[in-house]
Design a protein around this motif. Sequence first.
Motif, PDB file in Angstrom:
ATOM      1  N   PHE A   1       0.860  -1.175   0.000  1.00 44.05           N
ATOM      2  CA  PHE A   1       0.000   0.000   0.000  1.00 44.05           C
ATOM      3  C   PHE A   1       0.899   1.229   0.000  1.00 44.05           C
ATOM      4  CE2 PHE A   1      -2.192  -3.401   2.205  1.00 44.05           C
ATOM      5  CZ  PHE A   1      -3.406  -3.437   1.551  1.00 44.05           C
ATOM      6  N   GLY A   2       0.458   2.304  -0.621  1.00 42.36           N
ATOM      7  CA  GLY A   2       1.306   3.484  -0.639  1.00 42.36           C
ATOM      8  C   GLY A   2       0.604   4.717  -1.137  1.00 42.36           C
ATOM      9  N   VAL A   3       1.291   5.826  -0.952  1.00 43.67           N
ATOM     10  CA  VAL A   3       0.800   7.107  -1.449  1.00 43.67           C
ATOM     11  C   VAL A   3       1.965   7.851  -2.078  1.00 43.67           C
ATOM     12  CG1 VAL A   3       1.137   8.220   0.803  1.00 43.67           C
ATOM     13  CG2 VAL A   3      -0.400   9.253  -0.869  1.00 43.67           C
ATOM     14  N   ALA A   4       1.719   8.466  -3.223  1.00 44.76           N
ATOM     15  CA  ALA A   4       2.699   9.332  -3.875  1.00 44.76           C
ATOM     16  C   ALA A   4       2.138  10.741  -3.856  1.00 44.76           C
ATOM     17  CB  ALA A   4       2.940   8.873  -5.308  1.00 44.76           C
ATOM     18  N   GLY A   5       2.870  11.662  -3.227  1.00 46.15           N
ATOM     19  CA  GLY A   5       2.382  13.027  -3.076  1.00 46.15           C
ATOM     20  C   GLY A   5       2.448  13.822  -4.363  1.00 46.15           C
ATOM     21  N   GLY A   6       1.490  14.735  -4.498  1.00 41.42           N
ATOM     22  CA  GLY A   6       1.481  15.672  -5.620  1.00 41.42           C
ATOM     23  C   GLY A   6       1.408  17.083  -5.082  1.00 41.42           C
ATOM     24  N   ASP A   7       0.740  17.962  -5.787  1.00 44.85           N
ATOM     25  CA  ASP A   7       0.594  19.348  -5.355  1.00 44.85           C
ATOM     26  C   ASP A   7      -0.656  19.468  -4.498  1.00 44.85           C
ATOM     27  OD1 ASP A   7       0.677  22.031  -4.986  1.00 44.85           O
ATOM     28  OD2 ASP A   7       0.471  22.586  -7.087  1.00 44.85           O
ATOM     29  N   GLY A   8      -0.477  19.271  -3.164  1.00 40.89           N
ATOM     30  CA  GLY A   8      -1.606  19.339  -2.248  1.00 40.89           C
ATOM     31  C   GLY A   8      -2.528  18.139  -2.318  1.00 40.89           C
ATOM     32  N   ARG A   9      -2.053  17.042  -2.865  1.00 37.21           N
ATOM     33  CA  ARG A   9      -2.882  15.846  -2.985  1.00 37.21           C
ATOM     34  C   ARG A   9      -1.971  14.607  -2.980  1.00 37.21           C
ATOM     35  NH1 ARG A   9      -2.288  18.092  -8.002  1.00 37.21           N
ATOM     36  NH2 ARG A   9      -1.678  16.699  -9.710  1.00 37.21           N
TER      37      ARG A   9
ATOM     38  N   VAL B   1      -6.605  11.702  -3.631  1.00 37.20           N
ATOM     39  CA  VAL B   1      -7.320  12.375  -2.539  1.00 37.20           C
ATOM     40  C   VAL B   1      -6.581  13.651  -2.153  1.00 37.20           C
ATOM     41  CG1 VAL B   1      -8.250  10.208  -1.632  1.00 37.20           C
ATOM     42  CG2 VAL B   1      -6.067  11.073  -0.750  1.00 37.20           C
ATOM     43  N   SER B   2      -7.285  14.546  -1.503  1.00 39.08           N
ATOM     44  CA  SER B   2      -6.670  15.790  -1.043  1.00 39.08           C
ATOM     45  C   SER B   2      -5.699  15.487   0.091  1.00 39.08           C
ATOM     46  CB  SER B   2      -7.742  16.773  -0.567  1.00 39.08           C
ATOM     47  OG  SER B   2      -8.485  16.222   0.508  1.00 39.08           O
ATOM     48  N   GLU B   3      -4.753  16.378   0.295  1.00 39.25           N
ATOM     49  CA  GLU B   3      -3.702  16.159   1.299  1.00 39.25           C
ATOM     50  C   GLU B   3      -4.262  15.838   2.673  1.00 39.25           C
ATOM     51  OE1 GLU B   3       0.123  18.591   3.224  1.00 39.25           O
ATOM     52  OE2 GLU B   3      -0.844  19.304   1.391  1.00 39.25           O
ATOM     53  N   ASP B   4      -5.333  16.516   3.063  1.00 42.76           N
ATOM     54  CA  ASP B   4      -5.881  16.317   4.405  1.00 42.76           C
ATOM     55  C   ASP B   4      -6.581  14.971   4.569  1.00 42.76           C
ATOM     56  OD1 ASP B   4      -7.917  17.239   2.655  1.00 42.76           O
ATOM     57  OD2 ASP B   4      -9.145  17.838   4.359  1.00 42.76           O
ATOM     58  N   LYS B   5      -6.781  14.234   3.467  1.00 40.82           N
ATOM     59  CA  LYS B   5      -7.458  12.940   3.532  1.00 40.82           C
ATOM     60  C   LYS B   5      -6.501  11.755   3.326  1.00 40.82           C
ATOM     61  CE  LYS B   5     -11.765  14.404   3.941  1.00 40.82           C
ATOM     62  NZ  LYS B   5     -12.600  14.064   5.123  1.00 40.82           N
ATOM     63  N   ILE B   6      -5.231  12.051   3.079  1.00 33.97           N
ATOM     64  CA  ILE B   6      -4.285  10.984   2.731  1.00 33.97           C
ATOM     65  C   ILE B   6      -4.190   9.918   3.826  1.00 33.97           C
ATOM     66  CG2 ILE B   6      -1.830  10.460   2.435  1.00 33.97           C
ATOM     67  CD1 ILE B   6      -1.585  13.010   0.776  1.00 33.97           C
ATOM     68  N   VAL B   7      -3.958  10.329   5.052  1.00 34.36           N
ATOM     69  CA  VAL B   7      -3.769   9.373   6.139  1.00 34.36           C
ATOM     70  C   VAL B   7      -5.036   8.548   6.345  1.00 34.36           C
ATOM     71  CG1 VAL B   7      -3.253   9.081   8.588  1.00 34.36           C
ATOM     72  CG2 VAL B   7      -2.062  10.846   7.271  1.00 34.36           C
TER      73      VAL B   7
END
Length: 356
Positions: free
Chosen positions: A316-324, A337-343
């Motif tokens: 499982f993972g997440v790759a960050g973008g510009d605020g998402r 997803v938006s940055e505030d919803k990542i976790v």
Amino acid sequence: MKKSVRCGDVIIGGGTPISIQSMTNVDTRDVKKVTDQIKALEEAGCDIVRLAIPDMEAAEALLQIKKNIKIPLVADIHFDYRLAIAAIKNGADKVRINPGNIGNEERVKAVVEAAKERKIPIRVGVNSGSLEKDILQKNGGVTAEGLTESALRHVAMLEQMDFDDIVISLKSSDVRLNYEAHKLISEQTDHPLHIGITESGTVNSGKLKSAIGIGGLLLAGIGDTMRVSLTGDPVKEVYFARDILKSIGIRPSGINLVSCPTCGRTRVDLEKIALQVEEAIGKIGAKREARGLPPITVAVMGCAVNGPGEAREADFGVAGGDGRGILFAKGEIIKTVSEDKIVEELVKLIEMADKK
């Protein structure tokens, strides 16, 4: 191979998996408060918990505490042998004593007889700050040889009383001294060893000393049960103990977190996200270990250069973008997803997969 002893339903020694211990830091007489803390430790993955028993009220509180917890309970006793006997009668699964400060041999024998009757082990605890005067004088201060001699002296006393269910603990806050003492005693006894770095410091400084001190012993094949001693929330001791075991491959189950160091390309608050993910998956990892599930890797990556590749390679993972962030599961893009919803969304993915 080391001998083994039973502490509740946990076997210490004999080639069994290394158990993780911690110690409550609230008043043992406050049954609700200490029970709540033990439950938090259980959830974090603690195998054995130790409680300070400073007086008879605390010893008697064990009876109620035992009714509300699942893991074995160790009574930590100093000076008054009567507290050890009372703790045993009230359900302690093991007692920790320093025979040197309990008093004469008759008092030690009274504790031994109570432990025999209930068929529970005794942990002989020796610290660099509690060595006998004659040993200090003989060695010119605290030495590895002195710690070893003190521990074996106390063990011999118990063995002469026909008691063999013994766990040995000798600890120092000096990492090198601690290592040398454990090397010495491991060559001279078959009793299981409880390892750790005593008074290691805060969550920050203590983690470093503990990682080096405990990790070095484990890599040398020394240690049957362990405690990371940190100034602060004991739950963090358990999480870090699990991290040490996972890092050197002794306890590979749970969750391995991979996160990038960040750079000028990062457009999300990756440090904050990674810390929040680390805290959240700690609890999930403990549950996975309890269920015997295989280890998984979670990647938290900061940008589009290496992020998608690393996140895709993880379970499982997440790759960050510009605020998402782009969420991945088993190599497949799930959603953005938006940055505030990542976790929140990353944790949901892991939990949903574990339920299947």
